[in-house]
Design a protein around this motif. Structure first.
Motif, PDB file in Angstrom:
ATOM      1  N   GLU A 102       0.807  -1.215   0.000  1.00 39.00           N
ATOM      2  CA  GLU A 102       0.000   0.000   0.000  1.00 39.00           C
ATOM      3  C   GLU A 102       0.848   1.276   0.000  1.00 39.00           C
ATOM      4  O   GLU A 102       0.576   2.182  -0.776  1.00 39.00           O
ATOM      5  CB  GLU A 102      -0.950  -0.049   1.204  1.00 39.00           C
ATOM      6  N   PRO A 103       1.866   1.359   0.850  1.00 33.50           N
ATOM      7  CA  PRO A 103       2.692   2.576   0.814  1.00 33.50           C
ATOM      8  C   PRO A 103       3.331   2.792  -0.544  1.00 33.50           C
ATOM      9  O   PRO A 103       3.441   3.932  -1.009  1.00 33.50           O
ATOM     10  CB  PRO A 103       3.770   2.309   1.873  1.00 33.50           C
ATOM     11  N   TYR A 104       3.712   1.709  -1.191  1.00 35.54           N
ATOM     12  CA  TYR A 104       4.309   1.838  -2.512  1.00 35.54           C
ATOM     13  C   TYR A 104       3.294   2.359  -3.516  1.00 35.54           C
ATOM     14  O   TYR A 104       3.596   3.182  -4.372  1.00 35.54           O
ATOM     15  CB  TYR A 104       4.878   0.501  -2.967  1.00 35.54           C
ATOM     16  N   VAL A 118      10.425  -4.230  -0.809  1.00 39.78           N
ATOM     17  CA  VAL A 118       9.815  -3.849  -2.079  1.00 39.78           C
ATOM     18  C   VAL A 118       8.928  -4.979  -2.569  1.00 39.78           C
ATOM     19  O   VAL A 118       9.345  -6.132  -2.566  1.00 39.78           O
ATOM     20  CB  VAL A 118      10.899  -3.578  -3.124  1.00 39.78           C
ATOM     21  N   PRO A 119       7.710  -4.661  -2.953  1.00 38.22           N
ATOM     22  CA  PRO A 119       6.866  -5.712  -3.521  1.00 38.22           C
ATOM     23  C   PRO A 119       7.412  -6.163  -4.866  1.00 38.22           C
ATOM     24  O   PRO A 119       7.632  -5.345  -5.752  1.00 38.22           O
ATOM     25  CB  PRO A 119       5.506  -5.034  -3.687  1.00 38.22           C
ATOM     26  N   GLU A 120       7.660  -7.423  -4.963  1.00 40.95           N
ATOM     27  CA  GLU A 120       8.244  -7.966  -6.197  1.00 40.95           C
ATOM     28  C   GLU A 120       7.269  -8.939  -6.827  1.00 40.95           C
ATOM     29  O   GLU A 120       6.769  -9.834  -6.151  1.00 40.95           O
ATOM     30  CB  GLU A 120       9.551  -8.704  -5.873  1.00 40.95           C
ATOM     31  N   PHE A 121       7.012  -8.768  -8.090  1.00 37.73           N
ATOM     32  CA  PHE A 121       6.153  -9.719  -8.775  1.00 37.73           C
ATOM     33  C   PHE A 121       6.971 -10.653  -9.647  1.00 37.73           C
ATOM     34  O   PHE A 121       6.454 -11.602 -10.187  1.00 37.73           O
ATOM     35  CB  PHE A 121       5.125  -9.005  -9.636  1.00 37.73           C
ATOM     36  N   GLY A 122       8.236 -10.357  -9.792  1.00 36.60           N
ATOM     37  CA  GLY A 122       9.044 -11.165 -10.679  1.00 36.60           C
ATOM     38  C   GLY A 122       8.649 -10.917 -12.116  1.00 36.60           C
ATOM     39  O   GLY A 122       7.844 -10.033 -12.406  1.00 36.60           O
ATOM     40  N   TYR A 168      -4.529  -8.390  -1.169  1.00 38.59           N
ATOM     41  CA  TYR A 168      -3.609  -8.623  -2.271  1.00 38.59           C
ATOM     42  C   TYR A 168      -3.879  -7.621  -3.370  1.00 38.59           C
ATOM     43  O   TYR A 168      -5.004  -7.276  -3.653  1.00 38.59           O
ATOM     44  CB  TYR A 168      -3.839 -10.025  -2.791  1.00 38.59           C
ATOM     45  N   ASN A 169      -2.869  -7.197  -3.979  1.00 40.44           N
ATOM     46  CA  ASN A 169      -3.033  -6.139  -4.970  1.00 40.44           C
ATOM     47  C   ASN A 169      -3.648  -6.706  -6.234  1.00 40.44           C
ATOM     48  O   ASN A 169      -3.159  -7.650  -6.796  1.00 40.44           O
ATOM     49  CB  ASN A 169      -1.691  -5.538  -5.309  1.00 40.44           C
ATOM     50  N   GLY A 170      -4.682  -6.112  -6.697  1.00 38.83           N
ATOM     51  CA  GLY A 170      -5.283  -6.636  -7.895  1.00 38.83           C
ATOM     52  C   GLY A 170      -6.778  -6.676  -7.761  1.00 38.83           C
ATOM     53  O   GLY A 170      -7.469  -7.114  -8.652  1.00 38.83           O
TER      54      GLY A 170
END
Lengths: 473, 176
Positions: A3-5, A247-251, A283-285
């Motif tokens: 969320e902060p990102y 850092v949120p990483e999705f690859g 979850y983001n999305g």
């Protein structure tokens, strides 16, 4: 965690890409083709998604694919998003769709037009949070640096550019550029006349650089620097907030798909079950029009379900009984908030808990049974002294205020009193006082019991909410 | 900035110089070779001031040349960023002017010239204040501050500014 990102991205979008127009330069800017703000919309949409196929995104945003792609290409150049292109059949597209379905529950509609057999190149895009963080920091650094340099006349290395071939030189190359036929600098490769590159922010006031103009320019620069500091403050705050967060990483796309589909399988293959699970985790999305804060539901008593967590959100407007030490002279408080009534009964020494007292309260009552007597003595004395003092101090103000407020809310419901005051109250809460506040405040006012129950029950969840809330700022 | 340092160089001497004056020949050849050169590392070699030590010569196979390792003291000049120098203007154009401080070439671009000085073209291009009291043209002497250096292996080039207190023309040839 993400969320902060996301907030960072949104802030940056509004700060830097707000007036971005992606159009051919020759196009006349009619009202129709004026597409400023698209960048912001696209970035915002991306914060609510992970990897997304560009056609789907276009469909969701009701944008033309070309237009969207132009914006996305720009962001790719800005290193804000990563893109992936691959040729795939309808089957490949389905893998992605399954992955999407695992993370976003509103995308079913987007799947209908995908029954193509042909091999198609599909493009996917995703925010690159790690890079975004660096890009924004670098950008801010450059902005500040440039302004400061100019302010101190340190912007020293004059740059020259060849209008023909676009080659750039700086003053250190001057010796090689000078020609003896005329007084200009000439390009090494094409012999074109070099032009001074004007990248100064403050407008060059022609040549009349008298003292006044210089001072004006300085002032302008200083002004600009200050304005920048002020206006980008939220962004910088967000940057520093994000600094220590992972850092949120999705690859890359493949890895993400693999992970997402694994998640689906873990959820028993039932896509819908997967959906709710994911979305509940924040979850983001989840393509909601507005996503609230990340909700963390901590089950303290094993009695609270998920519903409790949501309920607390709406209930957080209820007023709480403030512990006496938090009451200061300037506050507008009702009688119940002050806990005055409870004091009286306390002093009787007959604080009988009613049958409906909540579990939380009970628990703490038991736990503190031993200390309670000692504490009570102390607290009683302390409160009495404090109250007396405050009584005197607020005699005048309290009379009119509490009268008016009580009159306005004759019913026992405290929940919607002093709506304006609510945020202040919440701010003051910090997990420690709940231990005592319910004890002191609960078991005496029969007409309020139901109300208080609700309060006390949601206390732990509320605490969590608060935490996230303030981080979000 | 000037430095007095010891450098070393392998000198090759033709056999015809062998004899009583070998050492003198060696030194004069060293001076001829070294003075006025520039190395990015040490700067410009201004003058050889003395010989520390001449090592044993080594005869090269096939040629008869002899290589002597020579240690010599010399004065070097190396410009630094932030250094104040006095220089002579060699060329003026609308981009700025070039000046020389001994062997060093310095370029002062026009936005590092005070804002109140304006370029005047003509057969003697110059920068002049609006009241005409200060003029920078060829052969003017200026005091400037180095704000950037470009150091190559065999070349040093500087850019300077006169947009600061106490910088600018110190001796105008037109008024002398």
């Amino acid at each position: 965690m993400i969320e902060p990102y996301n907030k960072l991205v949104k802030l940056a979008a509004r700060a830097f890409y707000d007036d971005l127009t992606s159009k051919g330069d020759n196009q006349l800017k009619t009202g129709r083709s004026d597409n400023r703000g698209i960048a912001v919309v696209v970035l915002d949409a991306l914060t609510r998604r992970q990897w997304v196929r560009e056609e789907d995104l276009a469909k969701d945003l009701k944008l033309h694919t070309k237009q969207l792609r132009r914006t996305l290409r720009f962001f790719e150049e800005e290193k804000i998003i990563t893109r992936d292109h691959r040729r795939e059949t309808a089957k490949g597209a389905k893998i992605y769709s399954a992955a999407v379905a695992a993370t976003a529950d509103g995308h079913q509609a987007a799947k209908e037009g995908e029954e193509k057999v042909k091999l198609h190149t599909h493009s996917y895009c995703c925010l690159d949070y790690a890079q975004i963080y660096d890009v924004i920091r670098y950008r801010l650094h450059r902005m500040k640096h440039k302004l400061k340099d100019e302010l101190e006349n340190k912007n020293t290395l004059q740059e020259y550019i060849c209008p023909n071939c676009g080659k750039r030189y700086n003053a250190l190359d001057a010796l090689r550029l000078v020609s003896f036929e005329d007084e200009d600098f000439h390009c090494e490769s094409c012999d074109g006349k070099l032009e001074v590159e004007i990248d100064k922010i403050a407008a060059q006031d022609g040549g009349d650089g008298d003292d006044n103009a210089r001072r004006r320019r300085r002032e302008k620069l200083k002004d600009m620097l200050q304005k920048m500091e002020a206006q980008l403050k939220p962004l910088m705050d967000q940057l520093s907030r994000v600094k220590d967060l992972p850092v949120p990483e999705f690859g890359n796309l493949q890895a993400w798909e693999a992970r997402a589909s694994a998640a689906v399988r873990a959820a028993g293959g039932d896509i819908n079950a997967g959906d709710s699970k994911m979305s509940q985790l924040g979850y983001n999305g989840v393509p909601l029009p507005y996503r609230g804060d990340t909700k963390v539901v901590v089950d303290f008593n094993n009695t609270e379900g998920e519903g409790e967590g949501f309920k607390s959100e709406t209930d957080s407007t209820t007023l709480k009984v403030l512990p006496p030490w938090m009451i200061t002279s300037g506050m507008n408080l009702t009688k119940e908030q002050r806990g005055e009534v409870k004091e009286e009964t306390k002093l009787d020494g007959t604080s009988t808990s009613t049958a409906t007292q909540d579990t939380d309260d009970k628990k703490s009552t038991i736990a503190h049974a031993h200390n309670k007597n000692i504490q009570d003595e102390y607290i009683k004395a302390y409160y009495a002294a404090l109250l007396k003092q405050q009584h005197e101090m607020e005699e005048a103000t309290k009379n009119q205020l509490s009268n008016a407020l009580v009159a306005a809310n004759p019913s026992s419901n405290t929940s919607n009193r002093q709506v304006g005051n609510k945020s202040k109250r919440e701010e003051d809460d910090d997990g420690t006082e709940w231990e005592e506040a319910p004890i002191a405040g609960n078991g005496n006012e029969g007409y309020k019991v139901g109300d208080l129950n609700v309060e006390a029950e949601k206390v732990p969840a509320d605490d969590e909410d608060d935490d996230v809330d303030w981080e979000e700022g | 900035m000037f430095f007095h340092i010891v450098l070393e160089r392998n000198m090759q001497l033709h056999p015809r110089y062998f004899g009583r004056n070998l050492r003198d020949n060696l030194v004069s050849k060293l001076m001829k070779d070294v003075e006025g050169t520039c190395s990015g590392r040490h700067g410009f070699v201004v003058a050889v001031t003395g010989i520390e030590n001449i090592g044993k010569g080594l005869i090269r196979d096939g040629t008869g040349f002899v290589t002597f390792p020579v240690k010599y003291q010399c004065v070097v000049f190396r410009p630094f960023k932030g250094e104040i120098l006095e220089a002579v203007v060699t060329m003026v154009n609308k981009m700025g002017f070039f000046a020389e401080a001994g062997p060093v070439q310095i370029f002062v671009s026009n936005h590092l010239i005070p804002d109140d000085m304006e370029f005047q073209s003509g057969d003697m291009p110059n920068y002049t204040t609006s009241d005409g009291s200060v003029k920078i043209q060829k052969d003017s002497e200026v005091r400037l501050k180095i704000i950037g250096t470009r150091v190559d292996a065999t070349e040093i080039f500087c850019i300077g500014t006169i947009k600061d207190d106490f910088l600018g023309v110190i001796n105008d040839p037109a008024t002398v």
